[in-house]
Every structure is written in C-alpha cells, then in structure tokens.
Design a protein around this motif. Structure first.
Motif, PDB file in Angstrom:
ATOM      1  N   TYR B  15       0.836  -1.207   0.000  1.00 17.97           N
ATOM      2  CA  TYR B  15       0.000   0.000   0.000  1.00 17.97           C
ATOM      3  C   TYR B  15       0.861   1.243   0.000  1.00 17.97           C
ATOM      4  N   TYR B  16       0.378   2.278  -0.702  1.00 21.15           N
ATOM      5  CA  TYR B  16       0.910   3.625  -0.505  1.00 21.15           C
ATOM      6  C   TYR B  16      -0.170   4.374   0.250  1.00 21.15           C
ATOM      7  N   GLY B  17      -0.015   4.527   1.536  1.00 17.96           N
ATOM      8  CA  GLY B  17      -1.099   5.100   2.345  1.00 17.96           C
ATOM      9  C   GLY B  17      -2.274   4.150   2.306  1.00 17.96           C
ATOM     10  N   ARG B  20      -3.938   0.757  -2.580  1.00 16.61           N
ATOM     11  CA  ARG B  20      -3.267  -0.521  -2.748  1.00 16.61           C
ATOM     12  C   ARG B  20      -2.605  -0.569  -4.110  1.00 16.61           C
ATOM     13  N   ALA B  21      -1.313  -0.772  -4.119  1.00 14.06           N
ATOM     14  CA  ALA B  21      -0.586  -0.806  -5.385  1.00 14.06           C
ATOM     15  C   ALA B  21      -0.353  -2.237  -5.854  1.00 14.06           C
ATOM     16  N   LEU B  22      -0.217  -3.171  -4.908  1.00 11.10           N
ATOM     17  CA  LEU B  22      -0.076  -4.583  -5.272  1.00 11.10           C
ATOM     18  C   LEU B  22      -1.170  -5.346  -4.542  1.00 11.10           C
ATOM     19  N   GLY B  39       4.193  -4.920 -18.215  1.00  8.69           N
ATOM     20  CA  GLY B  39       2.915  -4.343 -17.810  1.00  8.69           C
ATOM     21  C   GLY B  39       2.868  -2.878 -18.168  1.00  8.69           C
ATOM     22  N   ALA B  40       1.637  -2.336 -18.159  1.00 11.23           N
ATOM     23  CA  ALA B  40       1.456  -0.945 -18.563  1.00 11.23           C
ATOM     24  C   ALA B  40       2.001  -0.004 -17.497  1.00 11.23           C
ATOM     25  N   ASN B  41       2.028   1.278 -17.822  1.00 12.39           N
ATOM     26  CA  ASN B  41       2.444   2.284 -16.842  1.00 12.39           C
ATOM     27  C   ASN B  41       1.522   2.241 -15.639  1.00 12.39           C
ATOM     28  N   GLY B  42       2.122   2.292 -14.476  1.00 12.30           N
ATOM     29  CA  GLY B  42       1.324   2.324 -13.251  1.00 12.30           C
ATOM     30  C   GLY B  42       0.776   0.981 -12.830  1.00 12.30           C
ATOM     31  N   ALA B  43       1.234  -0.096 -13.477  1.00 11.26           N
ATOM     32  CA  ALA B  43       0.719  -1.420 -13.133  1.00 11.26           C
ATOM     33  C   ALA B  43       1.218  -1.869 -11.761  1.00 11.26           C
ATOM     34  N   GLY B  44       2.354  -1.355 -11.337  1.00 18.70           N
ATOM     35  CA  GLY B  44       2.901  -1.742 -10.037  1.00 18.70           C
ATOM     36  C   GLY B  44       4.200  -2.516 -10.143  1.00 18.70           C
ATOM     37  N   LYS B  45       4.841  -2.466 -11.306  1.00 20.57           N
ATOM     38  CA  LYS B  45       6.078  -3.223 -11.509  1.00 20.57           C
ATOM     39  C   LYS B  45       7.200  -2.705 -10.605  1.00 20.57           C
ATOM     40  N   SER B  46       7.385  -1.378 -10.634  1.00 26.64           N
ATOM     41  CA  SER B  46       8.450  -0.807  -9.797  1.00 26.64           C
ATOM     42  C   SER B  46       8.130  -0.999  -8.328  1.00 26.64           C
ATOM     43  N   THR B  47       6.850  -0.937  -8.002  1.00 28.44           N
ATOM     44  CA  THR B  47       6.454  -1.158  -6.613  1.00 28.44           C
ATOM     45  C   THR B  47       6.861  -2.553  -6.158  1.00 28.44           C
ATOM     46  N   LEU B  48       6.682  -3.538  -7.036  1.00 26.46           N
ATOM     47  CA  LEU B  48       7.079  -4.897  -6.682  1.00 26.46           C
ATOM     48  C   LEU B  48       8.588  -4.977  -6.455  1.00 26.46           C
ATOM     49  N   PRO B  87      17.760   0.457  -9.900  1.00 24.49           N
ATOM     50  CA  PRO B  87      16.370   0.845  -9.679  1.00 24.49           C
ATOM     51  C   PRO B  87      15.826   1.756 -10.773  1.00 24.49           C
ATOM     52  N   GLU B  88      14.525   1.991 -10.703  1.00 23.07           N
ATOM     53  CA  GLU B  88      13.905   2.930 -11.635  1.00 23.07           C
ATOM     54  C   GLU B  88      14.561   4.303 -11.434  1.00 23.07           C
ATOM     55  N   GLY B  89      14.882   4.968 -12.536  1.00 26.47           N
ATOM     56  CA  GLY B  89      15.525   6.271 -12.425  1.00 26.47           C
ATOM     57  C   GLY B  89      17.020   6.176 -12.181  1.00 26.47           C
ATOM     58  N   ASP B 163      15.208  -2.497 -13.190  1.00 32.20           N
ATOM     59  CA  ASP B 163      13.950  -1.819 -13.486  1.00 32.20           C
ATOM     60  C   ASP B 163      14.100  -0.956 -14.735  1.00 32.20           C
ATOM     61  N   GLU B 164      13.516  -1.420 -15.812  1.00 33.90           N
ATOM     62  CA  GLU B 164      13.541  -0.735 -17.102  1.00 33.90           C
ATOM     63  C   GLU B 164      14.926  -0.297 -17.541  1.00 33.90           C
ATOM     64  N   PRO B 165      15.822  -1.267 -17.745  1.00 28.81           N
ATOM     65  CA  PRO B 165      17.169  -0.896 -18.199  1.00 28.81           C
ATOM     66  C   PRO B 165      17.167  -0.253 -19.580  1.00 28.81           C
ATOM     67  N   GLU B 196      10.341  -4.493 -17.661  1.00 30.42           N
ATOM     68  CA  GLU B 196      10.554  -3.835 -18.945  1.00 30.42           C
ATOM     69  C   GLU B 196       9.276  -3.281 -19.565  1.00 30.42           C
ATOM     70  N   GLN B 197       9.405  -2.175 -20.272  1.00 29.22           N
ATOM     71  CA  GLN B 197       8.342  -1.687 -21.157  1.00 29.22           C
ATOM     72  C   GLN B 197       8.559  -2.269 -22.547  1.00 29.22           C
ATOM     73  N   ASN B 198       9.818  -2.509 -22.841  1.00 23.70           N
ATOM     74  CA  ASN B 198      10.176  -3.100 -24.121  1.00 23.70           C
ATOM     75  C   ASN B 198       9.867  -4.596 -24.060  1.00 23.70           C
TER      76      ASN B 198
HETATM   77  N1  LIG Z   1       5.419   6.798  -3.480  1.00 24.40           N
HETATM   78  C1  LIG Z   1       4.173   6.616  -3.951  1.00 24.40           C
HETATM   79  N2  LIG Z   1       3.112   7.143  -3.317  1.00 24.40           N
HETATM   80  C2  LIG Z   1       1.867   6.970  -3.780  1.00 24.40           C
HETATM   81  N3  LIG Z   1       1.579   6.262  -4.843  1.00 24.40           N
HETATM   82  C3  LIG Z   1       2.579   5.692  -5.536  1.00 24.40           C
HETATM   83  C4  LIG Z   1       3.943   5.844  -5.126  1.00 24.40           C
HETATM   84  N4  LIG Z   1       4.732   5.178  -6.002  1.00 24.40           N
HETATM   85  C5  LIG Z   1       3.907   4.640  -6.908  1.00 24.40           C
HETATM   86  N5  LIG Z   1       2.614   4.952  -6.643  1.00 24.40           N
HETATM   87  C6  LIG Z   1       1.462   4.506  -7.404  1.00 24.40           C
HETATM   88  O1  LIG Z   1       1.449   3.109  -7.426  1.00 24.40           O
HETATM   89  C7  LIG Z   1       1.077   2.633  -8.706  1.00 24.40           C
HETATM   90  C8  LIG Z   1       2.131   1.690  -9.247  1.00 24.40           C
HETATM   91  O2  LIG Z   1       3.297   2.449  -9.540  1.00 24.40           O
HETATM   92  P1  LIG Z   1       4.626   1.801 -10.085  1.00 24.40           P
HETATM   93  O3  LIG Z   1       5.697   2.832 -10.037  1.00 24.40           O
HETATM   94  O4  LIG Z   1       4.876   0.537  -9.383  1.00 24.40           O
HETATM   95  O5  LIG Z   1       4.234   1.522 -11.583  1.00 24.40           O
HETATM   96  P2  LIG Z   1       5.073   0.860 -12.751  1.00 24.40           P
HETATM   97  O6  LIG Z   1       4.394  -0.391 -13.130  1.00 24.40           O
HETATM   98  O7  LIG Z   1       6.493   0.777 -12.371  1.00 24.40           O
HETATM   99  O8  LIG Z   1       4.883   1.929 -13.915  1.00 24.40           O
HETATM  100  P3  LIG Z   1       5.927   2.470 -14.996  1.00 24.40           P
HETATM  101  O9  LIG Z   1       5.997   1.474 -16.082  1.00 24.40           O
HETATM  102  O10 LIG Z   1       5.295   3.733 -15.476  1.00 24.40           O
HETATM  103  O11 LIG Z   1       7.201   2.676 -14.304  1.00 24.40           O
HETATM  104  C9  LIG Z   1       0.843   3.860  -9.557  1.00 24.40           C
HETATM  105  O12 LIG Z   1      -0.546   4.099  -9.621  1.00 24.40           O
HETATM  106  C10 LIG Z   1       1.556   4.963  -8.816  1.00 24.40           C
HETATM  107  O13 LIG Z   1       0.882   6.176  -9.018  1.00 24.40           O
END
Ligand SMILES: Nc1ncnc2c1ncn2[C@@H]1O[C@H](COP(=O)(O)OP(=O)(O)OP(=O)(O)O)[C@@H](O)[C@H]1O
Ligand SMILES: [Mg+2]
Lengths: 464, 242
Positions: B15-17, B20-22, B39-48, B87-89, B163-165, B196-198
């Motif tokens: 969770y972010y607050g 729920r991200a995952l 997965g698409a943008n915002g799917a939660g890959k980086s969160t995992l 990591p991402e970034g 994360d997205e090399p 990956e996005q690719n």
């Molecule tokens: N620090 C945070 N606080 C609140 N919400 C967050 C935070 N980080 C990510 N999120 C949200 O969690 C969800 C998943 O984000 P995440 O970064 O895991 O996506 P992603 O799959 O890596 O996307 P991308 O391909 O664009 O990198 C998104 O809806 C994002 O807005």
C-alpha cells in the motif's frame, strides 16, 4: 607484468613558467636599467653657484628597476599562464601543462606559512604588539576554521543540515570549564573527554532526527541548539546560569611548564624570558592550528574510507545507499558523532582560551555563522571553507581596526556594530558571484591506480 | 510455485497510504533464470521491485529469498543477502565519479574484490572505462544506465533486479544492454529479474515472464509462449518491433 595504465598526462619538456619568469625578469631589469640610468639615475641640476652639476639618484633607479623586474616576473610567471589556461579552457583544447612550483606545493606552503605566522608577527610588531594579531586574527579565525571543518562533516559530506552545531561547541566548552575548575583535571585529559561528551550528545541528537531530512532536520537541530543553551542558562547550580563560569584554568604544557605567572615553572621563568601575556597566546595559536590540522587530516582520511564515502553517497541518494547494503542509520550517527566531537574539541579550547564561558557565546547566531562559512566555502571543500573563514571572520576583525571611518562618520561611529550587516552583504555578493561557494566542485577521492595491470587487448576494446 | 525458487514472492500486498498498489502478487524466480515482468504504466512493476527490497514494506504476504524470509528485513540487510538492483531512475550518485560510483557498489565486500570486478564491468561496458573520472551526473542517459547496472554488479549479486534498463535508450544501446544481461546469465549463471516496457526485447531475452495489470499478475509463462500469446501481442506488442 603487463603494461601499467598511465592516466596522468605525459610530462612536458617546456620549462616551468617560474624559471622562465626569472629569466625574463632579469632581462627586463637589464633593459630598464639601460633605459632609466640616464633618465632617472643621473640628473643635471644647478647648484647655488649656478653651476651645472650631475645629481645621482641610484635609490630611485634601483626601485624603478626592481619594480619593472617584479612586474615582469609576476606577469610571465603567473598572469600570462593564468590567461593562457583560461583561453585554453575556453577553446576546449586540452593543454598539458605542468603545475608551477607554487601550485604544486600550495598546501605545504600554506601550512608552513601558518606555522611561521607568529614568528613573522613578533619580528615585525614586537612581543606585545603581536598579541592582537596572533589572538584576534590567528586564534579567532582558526577556531572558526576548525568549527566549520567539523560542521562540514555533517553538512558538507553527509548532507545533514544542522543548525544547532553550536550546542556541541557549548558541550565541549562547559565540559572543560566545569571539570577543570571543579576537579582540576588537565586540559590534555579534558580535551578528549570533551570530544567524547560532545560526540555522545551528537548521537543523542542523531537518534530522533534519523528519519528527517532537509528543512525538517534543520528545524529540529535548531531547537536542539536552543535547548542546550536554555539548559545552560537555567541549570544554575551547575552552570552558574547566565553569569557563566569564570577563572577557568589555563592550559599547561604537558606539566613541563605553565602560563600562570605565579607558578614556579612559569614559561617565562623556565626560559628566563620575563613576563608576557603573549607567550600563552602564541602557545594557543599553535595548539588550535594543530587541532584544526587534525580535523582536516581526519576528514581527508575518512573521505577515503568506507564510512566517509558512505557519507557522501548518503548526501546524494539515501535510497540508493540502502540498496547497496549501507546502514544509513549508523552512517548518519557517525557523521553526527564525529562532527560533534570536533565541535567539542574546539569548545574546550575556547573555554581554556577565554578563561570564561557563558551561554552568551553559544547563541544561534554562532551556528549560523559557522554554517555560513561552510556554505560560502563550497560545501565539502576544506580549502574553500578555510578561505571563507578568513574572509568572514578576518573581515569582521578588520572592521575593529578601521578607526579612520570615525573621521568620516563622526567619533560615535563604531564600525564593529555593522559587522553583521557587512557579513550579510558579503555573503550575498559571494553567493551571486560564486553560487556554489569558493570551491564549488567536489574533489574525487579515487583514481584508477597506475599499478593496476590491464591487458592491451582490453584497452583497445575500450576505444573500439 | 517452484519449490526451489531463489526468490519467492507469495501473495504480497503493498500500500501507498490507503491506496493498494499490489494486490496479492505471486512471482518466483529460480536460480539461473532471467525472468521478465511486463505491464502498462502504473501497473505496479516498480512497486514490486521496491517491495522485494523492503521499501515500501509488504503489508501482507511473504517474500522469501533462498529460504530466508526477507519480508520484514531492513533494506540494507536485504542487500547483504546479495540482492542488487538497478532501480527505476537509475539512482547513481551524480556528484561522484564513475569509479567512485562503482566503489560504492562494492561496499559490501569493503572493496576486497574491487580491482578484479571493476575489470569485468569495464569489459562489459567499455564506455564506462573511457569515462572513469567523469562525474556520474554528467554521463549520458545510456551511460548512466550502464553505470547503474555496473554498480549493481559490483556487489557480486546472486539476484539482480533491473527496473527498465532500456528506458530512454537508443535501440543499439538497448541491444547492447540486453546482450550484456544474456552474457552475464550465460557465463556466470547470474539470476536476473527484469522489469521492462520493451516487452518484445524482454520476453525474447527471458526464460519466463509475468504480465502485470493493475497490481496483479494476470498471466505467466515462458518467454516464448508469452510472445506468441495473442492477448500479450495485442496489449504490449502491436505497433512495436516484432
Ligand atoms: N510513493 C508513492 N506514493 C503513492 N503512490 C505511488 C507511489 N509510487 C507509486 N505509486 C502509485 O502506485 C502505482 C504503481 O506504480 P509503479 O511505479 O509501481 O508503476 P510501474 O508499473 O512501475 O509503472 P511504470 O511502467 O510507469 O514505471 C501507480 O498508480 C503509482 O501512481
Ligand atoms: Mg516503474
């Protein structure tokens, strides 16, 4: 053994600019002598009897020739290379030039000059006259250099904005003041004690602020500094409140001799030199110089060690640090502790030098000045910070000397009252002129060691 | 779920607050595999990725690495089990030089194997060697990516998280980086978990792959199978290179 990789530029065969400058200066001297010997050296004049005579002015001639030589020397030796280097930099051409003697040994020369400074002052101003120069300009500046170098570990290296650094200075000062006057312990025991106590308080401050960064951290540390000061004011039974503690013992020289006139082993008596307050000041000067150099030495060493590198990495990216296996909690605490320790050292020195401490000396303004010096110097750069301390503290001391301003603004004008105004003004100007401080670029701590062997096939690949 | 998985993510919720991200993610990575997560943008890959590293921490579920439950471990202790990430970034240290960045990567062993390992990284990314004394922040995007991966490799990882090399890199550089990953996997048996996005490149490279949608894994299979899957093709590959 395969061939070692040399990353340094190959040495040039061109003579150093200094040698060339000396030659050119001599040459200019000969020419100017030839030119001016008739113009200046000899002058026709009429004497009382209206007879034409030749007046010689060898002194003036010598001065003119000397000035010409000096000018030529400075131009060829320093100005011209500086211009050239600048031009070269502009043109983005890699110029391979060997640094001049002065530049290469700048650090050694600077330290040497600092050690000779009191000798020079005494020989020009006399023993009594040296007091002001050694004390106000020497010791005073060096205390701030040391404090700023100590704070630099926390702010400049670890990137933790600490606005309450003066608290550790106070802890060190009061540790010495209380323990020396109550228990009669020697400075040489109390110096490390004060450092340890300050480090302990550094950790105490560190714990609650571990999760904070930037402005939040700044506010809490500011509060911490004020808390320490308020405790010093209000804990009267121990600290004597705002009245402070006076009669703090002087530092002795490892028990061999002291600086109390009444003692049998008074410095002046032991060496048969008579009585003077200057001995103690000169001793203090060398002491604080050594303490400051110790701070610099430790900082330089730590920067090359894992903990120092972790500090710098922490400043740049805390999350990346953690994912590289660095315990950021310990890293921050060591930064606070070691920074505080040097503050404590400086504090105990301060107490011994003044012979008197009161909470007045540990106000927020002091923290702000120390921080300003760190920022102006270019966070993290030891030489930059030293320059900033000289400019800021030396500058405000010079104000006291500017009595001629009274002639302009009237006798009631006291220049030192404008100290903070000018301090602020100077800061603004420096920040506009050099936004990253005097020395803004970070000095790398690691270079590929030349002894490392790399196969030539690899090197080729590297350029493929 | 493979019984002998090197990394096993079981029913993890993050969770972010209150958001729920995952929601109940199951992923496993076996020794010696390259596993891709698309997965698409915002799917939660980086969160995992970050949850595996303990920041943010999983609110429920379990993450096991080589038999050790790392769900509640602090990040730096997870790193000590030899999990490394780019990591991402990228998160390189911008004011430090390339060499210093690589040294930071070798912090765990206190630079014991530094000389040996840095040569391996330079063989992999010759460009880094040319830029050895350049500050990280002044490197190009691709060079920064190489540095980020190089720094992770300096830790002698048993599991490498990427994360997205390929983010923001020219196709030729992407190919270089994917080749490097394949090379590391083949010659050193390095286990890689890759976001990956690719999708095309990643699935071609990967032994197995997962597809993530809105915080849940919706599909998994071998790289080949996923590449051939019409749904995956429609969602992640149409219009792309294939
Ligand atoms: N620090 C945070 N606080 C609140 N919400 C967050 C935070 N980080 C990510 N999120 C949200 O969690 C969800 C998943 O984000 P995440 O970064 O895991 O996506 P992603 O799959 O890596 O996307 P991308 O391909 O664009 O990198 C998104 O809806 C994002 O807005
Ligand atoms: Mg992402």
């Amino acid at each position: 053994m395969t061939q070692a990789v040399s990353l340094s530029a190959p040495a040039t065969t061109a003579p150093s600019p200094i040698a060339r400058a000396v030659r050119e200066a001599l040459f200019a001297g000969v020419i100017s002598f030839g030119l001016f010997v008739l113009f200046i050296g000899l002058k026709s004049d009429q004497n009382i009897d209206n007879r034409l005579i030749v007046v010689t002015r060898w002194g003036t001639l010598a001065i003119v020739v000397a000035l010409t030589m000096l000018g030529r020397f400075l131009f060829v030796g320093f100005l011209a290379p500086a211009f050239q280097a600048r031009k070269a930099r502009r043109a983005k051409v890699e110029v391979v030039s060997e640094a001049g003697f002065v530049k290469r040994n700048l650090l050694a020369i600077a330290i040497f000059a600092l050690f000779l400074y009191p000798v020079f002052i005494i020989s020009t101003a006399g023993l009594q006259g040296s007091l002001k120069w050694v004390d106000n300009f020497g010791i005073q500046i060096l205390i701030y250099v040391m404090l700023a170098w100590g704070l630099n570990i926390v702010v400049g290296l670890a990137g933790l904005l600490d606005l309450g650094y003066v608290a550790f200075y106070a802890v060190g000062a009061y540790s010495y003041a209380l323990l020396a006057s109550e228990l009669g312990w020697s400075f040489w025991i109390l110096l490390p004690t004060a450092g340890i106590l300050a480090a302990f308080w550094g950790v105490i401050l560190g714990f609650p602020v571990l999760r904070l960064r930037g402005d939040y951290l700044a506010i809490v540390t500011l509060a911490f500094g004020e808390i320490i000061r308020l405790v010093l004011i209000n804990w009267r039974e121990v600290t004597n409140g705002s009245a402070g503690i006076s009669g703090i013992p002087k530092i002795d020289f490892f028990g061999w001799f002291t600086f109390n006139v009444s003692d049998p082993n008074y410095f002046g008596k032991v060496f048969g030199l008579g009585v003077s307050g200057a001995y103690y000041k000169i001793f203090l000067y060398y002491l604080i110089l050594l303490l400051a150099l110790l701070t610099a030495f430790v900082t330089i060493r730590l920067r090359r060690m894992p903990v120092g590198r972790a500090w710098e990495a922490l400043r740049e990216d805390e999350i990346a640090c953690r994912s590289l296996g660095i315990n950021t909690t310990n890293t921050k605490l060591t930064a606070f502790a070691i920074g505080a320790m040097f503050g404590g050292f400086a504090g105990s020195f301060f107490a011994a030098r003044q012979g008197f401490v009161s909470p007045e000396s540990f106000v927020f303004l002091e923290s702000a000045i120390i921080l300003a010096i760190v920022v102006l110097g270019g966070m993290g750069s030891l030489p930059g910070i030293a320059i900033a301390a000289v400019v800021m503290i030396g500058g405000t001391e010079i104000l006291r000397e500017m009595n001629f301003l009274k002639l302009i603004f009237g006798p009631s004008f006291t220049p030192e009252l404008y100290r903070m105004l000018l301090f602020g003004l100077a800061m603004v100007i420096v920040m506009l002129w050099k936004p990253r401080g005097f020395v803004g670029s970070r000095e790398p701590t690691a270079f590929l060691r030349a002894r490392k062997a790399v196969s030539s096939s690899f090197t080729k690949e590297g350029h493929g | 779920m493979a019984p002998n998985a090197l990394l096993d993510v079981r029913n993890v919720e993050t969770y972010y607050g209150n958001i729920r991200a995952l929601n109940g993610v199951d992923v496993s990575v076996n020794q010696g595999e390259i596993v891709a997560l698309i997965g698409a943008n915002g799917a939660g890959k980086s969160t995992l990725m970050m949850t595996i590293f303990g920041s943010p921490r999983a609110r429920s579920g379990q993450i096991v690495f080589d038999g050790t439950d790392i769900t509640q471990m602090p990040t730096h202790e997870i790193a000590r089990l030899r999990i490394a990430q780019s990591p991402e970034g990228r998160r390189i240290f911008p004011r430090m030089t390339v060499l210093e960045n690589l040294q930071m990567g070798a912090s765990l062993d206190k630079l014991k194997f530094f000389d040996e390992d840095v040569e391996k990284v330079f063989t992999l990314f010759p460009r880094l060697k040319e830029r050895i004394n350049q500050r990280g922040g002044t490197l190009s995007g691709g060079e920064q990516q190489m540095l980020s991966i190089g720094r992770a490799l300096m830790a002698r990882p048993r599991l490498l998280l990427l994360d997205e090399p390929s983010l923001g890199l020219a196709p030729l550089i992407v190919k270089g980086i994917f080749d490097a990953i394949r090379e590391l996997n083949r010659t050193q048996g390095l286990t890689v978990f890759l976001v990956e996005q690719n999708a095309f490149g990643a699935l071609k490279l990967a032994t197995r792959g997962y597809v993530m949608v809105n915080g849940s894994v919706t599909m998994s299979g071998t790289g080949k199978d996923l590449l051939a899957d019409p749904e995956v093709r429609a969602a992640y590959l149409e219009g792309g290179r294939h």
